[in-house]
Design an enzyme around this catalytic site. Structure first.
Site, PDB file in Angstrom:
ATOM      1  N   ASN A  85      -3.108  10.082  -0.406  1.00 44.80           N
ATOM      2  CA  ASN A  85      -2.949   9.076  -1.459  1.00 44.80           C
ATOM      3  C   ASN A  85      -4.274   8.579  -2.028  1.00 44.80           C
ATOM      4  O   ASN A  85      -4.317   7.543  -2.681  1.00 44.80           O
ATOM      5  CB  ASN A  85      -2.130   7.897  -0.947  1.00 44.80           C
ATOM      6  CG  ASN A  85      -0.785   8.337  -0.412  1.00 44.80           C
ATOM      7  OD1 ASN A  85      -0.537   8.225   0.781  1.00 44.80           O
ATOM      8  ND2 ASN A  85       0.064   8.877  -1.269  1.00 44.80           N
ATOM      9  N   VAL A  92      -7.717   4.926  -5.181  1.00 44.52           N
ATOM     10  CA  VAL A  92      -6.533   4.741  -4.340  1.00 44.52           C
ATOM     11  C   VAL A  92      -5.269   4.793  -5.185  1.00 44.52           C
ATOM     12  O   VAL A  92      -5.173   4.150  -6.224  1.00 44.52           O
ATOM     13  CB  VAL A  92      -6.605   3.381  -3.602  1.00 44.52           C
ATOM     14  CG1 VAL A  92      -5.353   3.136  -2.769  1.00 44.52           C
ATOM     15  CG2 VAL A  92      -7.860   3.297  -2.742  1.00 44.52           C
ATOM     16  N   CYS A  93      -4.288   5.567  -4.722  1.00 42.00           N
ATOM     17  CA  CYS A  93      -2.977   5.662  -5.359  1.00 42.00           C
ATOM     18  C   CYS A  93      -2.006   4.865  -4.488  1.00 42.00           C
ATOM     19  O   CYS A  93      -1.640   5.291  -3.398  1.00 42.00           O
ATOM     20  CB  CYS A  93      -2.563   7.129  -5.439  1.00 42.00           C
ATOM     21  SG  CYS A  93      -0.932   7.386  -6.158  1.00 42.00           S
ATOM     22  N   LEU A  94      -1.630   3.671  -4.976  1.00 40.49           N
ATOM     23  CA  LEU A  94      -0.798   2.762  -4.203  1.00 40.49           C
ATOM     24  C   LEU A  94       0.044   1.952  -5.173  1.00 40.49           C
ATOM     25  O   LEU A  94      -0.484   1.391  -6.135  1.00 40.49           O
ATOM     26  CB  LEU A  94      -1.698   1.841  -3.362  1.00 40.49           C
ATOM     27  CG  LEU A  94      -1.065   0.791  -2.487  1.00 40.49           C
ATOM     28  CD1 LEU A  94      -0.219   1.430  -1.380  1.00 40.49           C
ATOM     29  CD2 LEU A  94      -2.140  -0.092  -1.856  1.00 40.49           C
ATOM     30  N   ASP A 127       4.155  10.179  -3.162  1.00 41.28           N
ATOM     31  CA  ASP A 127       3.262   9.858  -4.278  1.00 41.28           C
ATOM     32  C   ASP A 127       1.861  10.410  -4.004  1.00 41.28           C
ATOM     33  O   ASP A 127       0.894   9.660  -3.914  1.00 41.28           O
ATOM     34  CB  ASP A 127       3.221   8.329  -4.457  1.00 41.28           C
ATOM     35  CG  ASP A 127       2.692   7.914  -5.822  1.00 41.28           C
ATOM     36  OD1 ASP A 127       2.529   8.784  -6.694  1.00 41.28           O
ATOM     37  OD2 ASP A 127       2.434   6.713  -5.992  1.00 41.28           O
TER      38      ASP A 127
END
Length: 159
Positions: A85, A92-94, A127
């Site tokens: 992620n 950061v992919c959150l 994701d």
């Protein structure tokens, strides 16, 4: 000129974090030419105990826009981490950091750092942001954990 709401909020967050910050974490505005830049922060997140990330402190840059807290900061690891992620750029992919998903103006810097620490320990494979760790985590979770432990041992242990 910087949005006074954003600046006021960031100054207050800095005061609160200095007063009551969790053990092992740090977060502070950058100093540029002797002045604090409240719109760019240098942060550290400790690896969660009992995970492959334990033992390291991971450096993160938070960049806030004049639209904060309406819009979330951009959070970027420096150096980038091997994680499903985390984009190769370190971003950061959150969902918590996505205004179209879970972002709310009430989210604090402290809660962002806790959420990212949790994300490191528990990747969201629905994701993905980086192909190699995603594929390794999906096909061989133990190999992924071994790779992360080795990376932590070589690069991120505090001396």
């Amino acid at each position: 000129m910087a949005n006074s709401l954003a600046l006021t909020r960031l100054q207050e967050e800095h005061r609160q974090f200095r007063k009551d910050h969790p053990h092992g974490f740090f977060a502070r505005p950058f100093d540029e030419d002797g002045k604090r830049n409240y719109f760019k922060w240098f942060c550290g997140i400790p690896g969660k105990k009992g995970t492959e990330w334990e033992g390291g402190t991971y450096h993160l840059i938070l960049e806030f826009s004049d639209d904060y807290p309406t819009k979330p900061p951009v959070c970027k690891f420096d150096p980038p981490l091997f994680h499903p992620n985390i984009f190769p750029s370190g971003t950061v992919c959150l969902s918590l950091l996505d205004p179209s998903k879970d972002w709310k103006p009430s989210v604090t810097i402290k809660s962002i750092l806790f959420a990212i620490q949790e994300l490191l320990a528990s990747p969201n494979l629905d994701d993905p942001a980086q192909a190699e760790p995603y594929k390794m985590m999906k096909e061989s979770p133990e190999e992924y954990r071994k790779t992360v432990r080795e990376m932590v041992r070589k690069s991120f242990i505090r001396h």
